[in-house]
Design a protein around this motif. Structure first.
Motif, PDB file in Angstrom:
ATOM      1  N   GLY A 183       0.807  -1.224   0.000  1.00 51.00           N
ATOM      2  CA  GLY A 183       0.000   0.000   0.000  1.00 51.00           C
ATOM      3  C   GLY A 183       0.829   1.257   0.000  1.00 51.00           C
ATOM      4  O   GLY A 183       0.275   2.358  -0.055  1.00 51.00           O
ATOM      5  N   GLY A 184       2.156   1.134   0.042  1.00 50.49           N
ATOM      6  CA  GLY A 184       2.998   2.323   0.038  1.00 50.49           C
ATOM      7  C   GLY A 184       3.063   2.923  -1.358  1.00 50.49           C
ATOM      8  O   GLY A 184       3.513   2.286  -2.304  1.00 50.49           O
ATOM      9  N   ALA A 185       2.575   4.120  -1.518  1.00 50.72           N
ATOM     10  CA  ALA A 185       2.588   4.770  -2.820  1.00 50.72           C
ATOM     11  C   ALA A 185       4.005   5.189  -3.192  1.00 50.72           C
ATOM     12  O   ALA A 185       4.856   5.380  -2.327  1.00 50.72           O
ATOM     13  N   ASP A 186       4.255   5.340  -4.498  1.00 47.46           N
ATOM     14  CA  ASP A 186       5.589   5.693  -4.952  1.00 47.46           C
ATOM     15  C   ASP A 186       5.938   7.159  -4.747  1.00 47.46           C
ATOM     16  O   ASP A 186       7.094   7.534  -4.823  1.00 47.46           O
ATOM     17  N   ASN A 187       4.929   7.994  -4.516  1.00 53.80           N
ATOM     18  CA  ASN A 187       5.254   9.393  -4.263  1.00 53.80           C
ATOM     19  C   ASN A 187       5.863   9.536  -2.866  1.00 53.80           C
ATOM     20  O   ASN A 187       5.589   8.760  -1.963  1.00 53.80           O
ATOM     21  N   ASN A 188       6.713  10.563  -2.720  1.00 53.02           N
ATOM     22  CA  ASN A 188       7.472  10.714  -1.480  1.00 53.02           C
ATOM     23  C   ASN A 188       6.601  11.236  -0.348  1.00 53.02           C
ATOM     24  O   ASN A 188       5.759  12.108  -0.556  1.00 53.02           O
ATOM     25  N   PRO A 189       6.831  10.746   0.861  1.00 56.23           N
ATOM     26  CA  PRO A 189       6.158  11.330   2.022  1.00 56.23           C
ATOM     27  C   PRO A 189       6.838  12.638   2.411  1.00 56.23           C
ATOM     28  O   PRO A 189       7.912  12.970   1.915  1.00 56.23           O
ATOM     29  N   SER A 190       6.225  13.354   3.289  1.00 58.72           N
ATOM     30  CA  SER A 190       6.817  14.594   3.790  1.00 58.72           C
ATOM     31  C   SER A 190       7.587  14.287   5.058  1.00 58.72           C
ATOM     32  O   SER A 190       7.015  13.885   6.063  1.00 58.72           O
ATOM     33  N   LEU A 191       8.913  14.471   5.004  1.00 60.53           N
ATOM     34  CA  LEU A 191       9.741  14.170   6.172  1.00 60.53           C
ATOM     35  C   LEU A 191       9.724  15.314   7.178  1.00 60.53           C
ATOM     36  O   LEU A 191       9.606  15.108   8.375  1.00 60.53           O
ATOM     37  N   LEU A 192       9.853  16.525   6.680  1.00 60.12           N
ATOM     38  CA  LEU A 192      10.045  17.658   7.574  1.00 60.12           C
ATOM     39  C   LEU A 192       9.188  18.837   7.164  1.00 60.12           C
ATOM     40  O   LEU A 192       8.814  18.986   6.002  1.00 60.12           O
ATOM     41  N   GLN A 193       8.899  19.667   8.121  1.00 56.15           N
ATOM     42  CA  GLN A 193       8.437  20.995   7.773  1.00 56.15           C
ATOM     43  C   GLN A 193       9.629  21.768   7.236  1.00 56.15           C
ATOM     44  O   GLN A 193      10.716  21.726   7.797  1.00 56.15           O
ATOM     45  N   ASN A 194       9.431  22.457   6.146  1.00 48.40           N
ATOM     46  CA  ASN A 194      10.551  23.109   5.480  1.00 48.40           C
ATOM     47  C   ASN A 194      11.219  24.180   6.332  1.00 48.40           C
ATOM     48  O   ASN A 194      12.366  24.549   6.099  1.00 48.40           O
ATOM     49  N   SER A 195      10.503  24.700   7.325  1.00 40.81           N
ATOM     50  CA  SER A 195      11.077  25.768   8.137  1.00 40.81           C
ATOM     51  C   SER A 195      12.057  25.250   9.185  1.00 40.81           C
ATOM     52  O   SER A 195      12.778  26.038   9.791  1.00 40.81           O
ATOM     53  N   TYR A 196      12.097  23.930   9.393  1.00 35.15           N
ATOM     54  CA  TYR A 196      12.979  23.359  10.413  1.00 35.15           C
ATOM     55  C   TYR A 196      13.897  22.318   9.788  1.00 35.15           C
ATOM     56  O   TYR A 196      13.466  21.480   9.002  1.00 35.15           O
ATOM     57  N   ILE A 197      15.153  22.376  10.159  1.00 33.42           N
ATOM     58  CA  ILE A 197      16.127  21.370   9.750  1.00 33.42           C
ATOM     59  C   ILE A 197      16.630  20.685  11.008  1.00 33.42           C
ATOM     60  O   ILE A 197      17.183  21.332  11.903  1.00 33.42           O
ATOM     61  N   ASN A 198      16.432  19.383  11.105  1.00 37.65           N
ATOM     62  CA  ASN A 198      16.825  18.634  12.300  1.00 37.65           C
ATOM     63  C   ASN A 198      17.867  17.559  12.001  1.00 37.65           C
ATOM     64  O   ASN A 198      18.024  16.629  12.777  1.00 37.65           O
ATOM     65  N   GLN A 199      18.546  17.682  10.877  1.00 35.18           N
ATOM     66  CA  GLN A 199      19.517  16.652  10.542  1.00 35.18           C
ATOM     67  C   GLN A 199      20.698  16.698  11.512  1.00 35.18           C
ATOM     68  O   GLN A 199      21.286  17.757  11.770  1.00 35.18           O
ATOM     69  N   PHE A 200      21.025  15.539  12.030  1.00 29.89           N
ATOM     70  CA  PHE A 200      22.200  15.413  12.892  1.00 29.89           C
ATOM     71  C   PHE A 200      23.449  15.678  12.059  1.00 29.89           C
ATOM     72  O   PHE A 200      23.561  15.229  10.912  1.00 29.89           O
ATOM     73  N   GLN A 201      24.397  16.413  12.641  1.00 30.90           N
ATOM     74  CA  GLN A 201      25.654  16.700  11.973  1.00 30.90           C
ATOM     75  C   GLN A 201      26.794  16.125  12.793  1.00 30.90           C
ATOM     76  O   GLN A 201      27.163  16.678  13.834  1.00 30.90           O
ATOM     77  N   GLY A 202      27.287  15.013  12.347  1.00 31.12           N
ATOM     78  CA  GLY A 202      28.374  14.373  13.063  1.00 31.12           C
ATOM     79  C   GLY A 202      28.417  12.897  12.739  1.00 31.12           C
ATOM     80  O   GLY A 202      27.904  12.436  11.714  1.00 31.12           O
ATOM     81  N   GLU A 203      29.034  12.141  13.628  1.00 32.94           N
ATOM     82  CA  GLU A 203      29.211  10.709  13.430  1.00 32.94           C
ATOM     83  C   GLU A 203      28.668   9.957  14.632  1.00 32.94           C
ATOM     84  O   GLU A 203      28.719  10.456  15.765  1.00 32.94           O
ATOM     85  N   LEU A 204      28.156   8.774  14.374  1.00 33.26           N
ATOM     86  CA  LEU A 204      27.682   7.933  15.467  1.00 33.26           C
ATOM     87  C   LEU A 204      27.843   6.468  15.075  1.00 33.26           C
ATOM     88  O   LEU A 204      27.873   6.123  13.890  1.00 33.26           O
ATOM     89  N   HIS A 205      27.961   5.631  16.077  1.00 34.28           N
ATOM     90  CA  HIS A 205      28.036   4.189  15.825  1.00 34.28           C
ATOM     91  C   HIS A 205      27.595   3.442  17.083  1.00 34.28           C
ATOM     92  O   HIS A 205      27.396   4.026  18.152  1.00 34.28           O
ATOM     93  N   GLU A 206      27.421   2.150  16.915  1.00 37.24           N
ATOM     94  CA  GLU A 206      27.002   1.264  18.009  1.00 37.24           C
ATOM     95  C   GLU A 206      25.714   1.790  18.648  1.00 37.24           C
ATOM     96  O   GLU A 206      25.583   1.911  19.869  1.00 37.24           O
ATOM     97  N   LEU A 207      24.738   2.075  17.777  1.00 41.16           N
ATOM     98  CA  LEU A 207      23.426   2.532  18.250  1.00 41.16           C
ATOM     99  C   LEU A 207      22.592   1.312  18.632  1.00 41.16           C
ATOM    100  O   LEU A 207      22.432   0.384  17.838  1.00 41.16           O
ATOM    101  N   ARG A 208      22.054   1.326  19.862  1.00 36.54           N
ATOM    102  CA  ARG A 208      21.283   0.184  20.374  1.00 36.54           C
ATOM    103  C   ARG A 208      19.978   0.681  20.986  1.00 36.54           C
ATOM    104  O   ARG A 208      19.962   1.677  21.713  1.00 36.54           O
TER     105      ARG A 208
END
Length: 903
Positions: A481-506
């Motif tokens: 049922g997942g349509a091929d069009n993209n979902p909306s991830l974010l409101q365009n006025s906010y950027i929440n992308q993590f900037q850095g490195e991470l590993h061993e996430l549990r």
């Protein structure tokens, strides 16, 4: 004058090793640190002039420069042997043909014609550079479509398999490199057609005007030479030094981290990984019978994090970076602290945790200021938002962070941890979950998790991330049922992308005690399958490479499509699956050029179990799973009815999604953590070193196109080079002019502070461990010196960067620093001058005098010793020593002269 015979006991030999520091920088603005040498001057012929100082001497390098400007060397030789006088008039005959005499005012005609152009001078010098060899092959391809003028294909299509090529088509063996660019017209004599076997329609066409059997041209020789350099290192240097150096083979250490960065001028800031559990929330606690608790009443989240990057502009804040987000349950983010470095950039941060309904608040939509660890005084809807102290996390350092809570456990206290400091808050709630509708899936909690960003869209659209096409190109689970069009991830006025490195996430569905958490803080979680189940390790992301495609052992492994060229995905899992489980895509690196990392082999969820004891028929919640790499895949170039040639490398590299994909996985330099690589019994042929020892710690870079390859039709680069090793590497060749005898072990550093395409965000520094292995050393603190990303051969001056996760390393710019070793041998001769000897002088002005007017010097004559001569057996002087000042030698004095000779 006297003689003393010197025996061997009076000679002493020692060696001093001098270590000269060398710095060499190569960039688009020029080269700093190149070594210059002068070639010998040509011999001066017999001349009529008595003023030899006026004779012009032209160096070999000048001759070479002049000859190289003309393809017709016979013409160049004519002008070189014929002369011109000082007035520019031609001289009869051939004054420079090697016979007769030539006046000094006559110069070769060709030099007179070109000296202004080439800036030739009699003492011409040549510059010696450090050579960087980059395997960044490229190709032109033709994106053909068989539709009408207005129609184009919609890609990817599930039923497209890898191209079928007519047996009558011949591949070209020549490679041209026009304009000094490694651009491979890797094609066929005329047309290379790929057909859709279901419709027999032409999908793309590789075109080349290259003729066969012309491998002697410069372009072909250059690419073959590059391949031969790599083969020489792998086949000769590595076996020779294997017993002396660490990790000396064609493989690299399987220790990586997730790397995310954001530049508002170049990137969208929406990239992230989206995981689908297929059942319940990743925070869910499962009962012993396999059923889930209806509410999330306990959980533990932990990972290692390094906020590596500066904010975009000085005196501003870094955007809030979300590390993990499970909608309506948990959001873990980093927010900017108050401290700034000397240039005004934020260099400290704090951890922010949002629970339940507060997790639905976009973490960038409210201010985090002051020293308070609560937002809005803890009023709804901010009542379940908690922070660590201001400036508790420092930029470019590895930090262990964790968040855990359990109902009726530890007095209902939420514990936030940064390294060794805990922050405790009482949570007055029976659960941290809410029931939401996600498309056609209604569950308690949410079966989705976002890593590296915050989802601020509609819950009902989350399933669109896992549409059939998106799942196909990510080898991920498809949600019906997942349509091929993209979902909306974010409101365009906010950027929440993590900037850095991470590993061993549990992410555990259990509350881990302090003792259990501490036990696995510095190493991988326990290898026992029962431990994974017991502690409900639902999401486990070490970001290490796993290539096993046996679906009986990896039930969650899903078929998918691999990128064949910038205009085509091929459904190859049903054909040759070994080509999709490699670290990088061989259809690109060994086919028509470019770089494209197979990130799906590094982002697998290892949660719940090792999977070896489970079959496909068991519950899907136990399965391994791969995420959707949102906006981290190539957008296909459209096929056209009237196409023009496109560059593979440029088409891919000009997409920010591909640049971020190729830099998504980075070598990890966290020296505080050491994985135990417990999946050793589940490795494939790729997890082994050159001598065949299997280990999950190792990723082999050999046999990248092994298997059913016959004529190289799908791998033109390999067809030309016959090099089946990884092409995602760089080699640097350093002349002995820079280091002398060898590069001093432990002194080498190479830095690329602007990886190509990353807007100078991504930088890598590599150092040697003193035993021939290179490791990454970017973070402040201890480094993982055991994690090899390359090799250095100190005696040979060759540096090999092997890790595919530093694409185009050194291509844009690089800086090399090291100390070179040069031995200086010293021979010391001890010459005794005993009393009663050396009391005479052959100087005709010599007079016998006492040493002084002192009573003790009466009747004690002296001489002045001004030097020492060393003779051979035939009394020939072979060494002389002149003293800085005469030494007064009395009859009763005894001296020992120490003469040193360096060589």
């Amino acid at each position: 004058m006297s003689f003393i015979k010197l025996d061997k006991s009076l000679f002493e030999t020692s060696t001093i090793i001098l270590r000269n520091k060398v710095t060499y920088t190569s960039s688009s603005s020029g080269i700093v640190g190149a070594r210059k040498i002068s070639k010998r001057a040509l011999s001066v012929k017999n001349t009529n002039s008595s003023d030899l100082n006026s004779a012009t001497q032209y160096s070999d390098s000048s001759i070479t420069n002049v000859l190289n400007i003309n393809n017709d060397n016979s013409d160049a030789l004519f002008y070189l042997t014929h002369g011109i006088d000082a007035n520019g008039n031609p001289v009869q005959g051939s004054p420079f043909d090697g016979s007769g005499t030539t006046d000094t005012n006559v110069v070769p005609a060709l030099f007179h014609m070109t000296e202004n152009l080439l800036n030739l001078d009699p003492q011409s010098r040549i510059e010696n550079f450090i050579t960087g060899v980059f395997y960044d092959y490229d190709a032109d391809y033709l994106p053909l479509s068989n539709t009408n003028e207005s129609g184009v294909y919609s890609f990817p299509q599930k039923n497209i398999v890898h191209p079928i090529v007519s047996s009558a088509t011949q591949i070209a063996s020549e490679v041209n490199i026009p304009s000094n660019l490694d651009q491979i017209y890797s094609g066929i004599q005329k047309n290379h057609k790929a057909l859709n076997p279901y419709t027999n329609q032409v999908l793309f066409n590789l075109k080349s005007d290259i003729n066969d059997n012309s491998v002697e041209k410069m372009g072909s020789r250059a690419i073959i030479k590059k391949a031969d350099i790599k083969k020489t290192v792998a086949d000769h240097l590595m076996p020779y030094y294997k017993t002396h150096y660490n990790n000396c083979d064609m493989s690299y250490s399987n220790f990586n981290c997730l790397n995310l960065f954001y530049d508002p001028d170049s990137h969208t800031g929406k990239e992230c990984l989206v995981y689908n559990s297929g059942f319940q929330s990743y925070l869910t606690d499962f009962r012993d019978d396999g059923t889930a608790h209806p509410r999330i009443n306990q959980f533990t989240f932990s990972c290692w994090v390094n906020p590596r990057y500066e904010n975009h502009t000085a005196n501003g804040d870094m955007n809030t970076g979300t590390i993990f987000h499970a909608s309506s349950s948990l959001a873990v983010s980093l927010v900017t602290g108050s401290n700034r470095d000397s240039e005004g950039y934020a260099d400290h941060y704090r951890l922010m945790v949002q629970l339940k309904h507060s997790a639905a608040k976009n973490p960038s939509s409210f201010l985090v200021t002051g020293s308070s660890n609560r937002i809005d005084d803890g009023r709804y809807p901010h009542d379940l938002i908690y922070l660590t102290d201001d400036n508790s996390i420092k930029r470019n350092t590895w930090n262990y962070i964790s968040v855990k809570w359990g109902k009726n456990i530890n007095n209902d206290q939420l514990t936030l941890r940064v390294n060794d400091k805990n922050y405790k808050y009482t949570i007055p709630s029976a659960s941290v979950s809410e029931t939401n509708t996600f498309g056609n899936e209604t569950t308690t909690g949410v079966p989705y998790a976002f890593v590296g960003n915050y989802f601020d869209g509609k819950e009902a659209e989350v399933h669109k991330f896992f549409s059939s096409n998106k799942a196909l190109i990510n080898f991920a689970r498809s949600v019906s049922g997942g349509a091929d069009n993209n979902p909306s991830l974010l409101q365009n006025s906010y950027i929440n992308q993590f900037q850095g490195e991470l590993h061993e996430l549990r992410v555990f569905g259990k509350y881990l005690s302090d003792s259990v958490e501490e036990k696995y803080r510095y190493t991988s979680f326990d290898e026992g399958n029962q431990k994974h189940v017991k502690h409900n390790l639902n999401l486990y992301l070490p970001f290490n490479y796993d290539s096993l495609i046996n679906t009986t052992k990896r039930p969650g492994i899903n078929p998918g499509s691999v990128l064949f060229n910038p205009s085509l995905y091929g459904d190859i899992i049903t054909g040759n699956p070994s080509f999709y489980n490699l670290p990088s895509n061989p259809y690109i690196s060994h086919g028509i050029g470019g770089k494209y990392i197979n990130v799906h082999n590094f982002t697998t969820n290892f949660g719940r179990s090792k999977m070896d004891s489970y079959s496909r028929s068991e519950n899907v919640r136990y399965a391994y799973s791969r995420p959707i790499h949102y906006q981290l895949s190539a957008s296909l170039a459209e096929h056209s009815f009237f196409p023009s040639l496109l560059s593979t490398r440029d088409t891919l590299q000009n997409q920010t999604s591909v640049v971020k994909r190729n830099n998504l996985i980075s070598p990890c330099d966290n020296g505080y953590f050491k994985p135990n690589y417990y999946l050793r019994e589940s490795t494939s042929f790729r997890n082994k070193n050159d001598i065949g020892n299997e280990s999950y710690e190792t990723v082999s870079l050999k046999n990248m196109v092994s298997g059913s390859l016959i004529d190289g039709r799908e791998f033109p680069i390999y067809y030309v080079t016959k090099d089946d090793m990884s092409n995602d590497m760089s080699i640097f060749i350093i002349s002995s002019l820079y280091y002398g005898e060898r590069i001093h072990p432990g002194s080498f550093t190479i830095t690329d502070d602007s990886i190509l395409g990353t807007s100078e965000k991504v930088k890598y520094t590599l150092k040697d461990d003193g035993r021939g292995s290179l490791y990454r050393a970017d973070s402040d603190g201890d480094h993982a010196k055991w994690a090899s990303v390359g090799n250095i051969f100190y005696d040979e001056g060759i540096v090999l960067v092997k890790s595919p996760h530093m694409p185009y390393f050194g291509k844009n710019k690089y800086k090399i620093e090291f100390k070179g070793e040069q031995s200086t041998h010293v021979t010391t001769v001890h010459v005794p001058c005993p009393e009663e000897l050396f009391m005479s002088s052959s100087n005709p002005t010599y007079k016998l005098l006492t040493g002084s007017l002192d009573e003790g010097d009466k009747n004690n004559p002296f001489v002045y010793i001004t030097g020492v001569n060393i003779h051979d057996d035939n009394l020939n002087v072979i060494m002389k020593c002149k003293l800085a000042q005469p030494v007064k030698k009395r009859k009763t004095d005894s001296y020992l002269f120490r003469l040193k000779q360096d060589y």
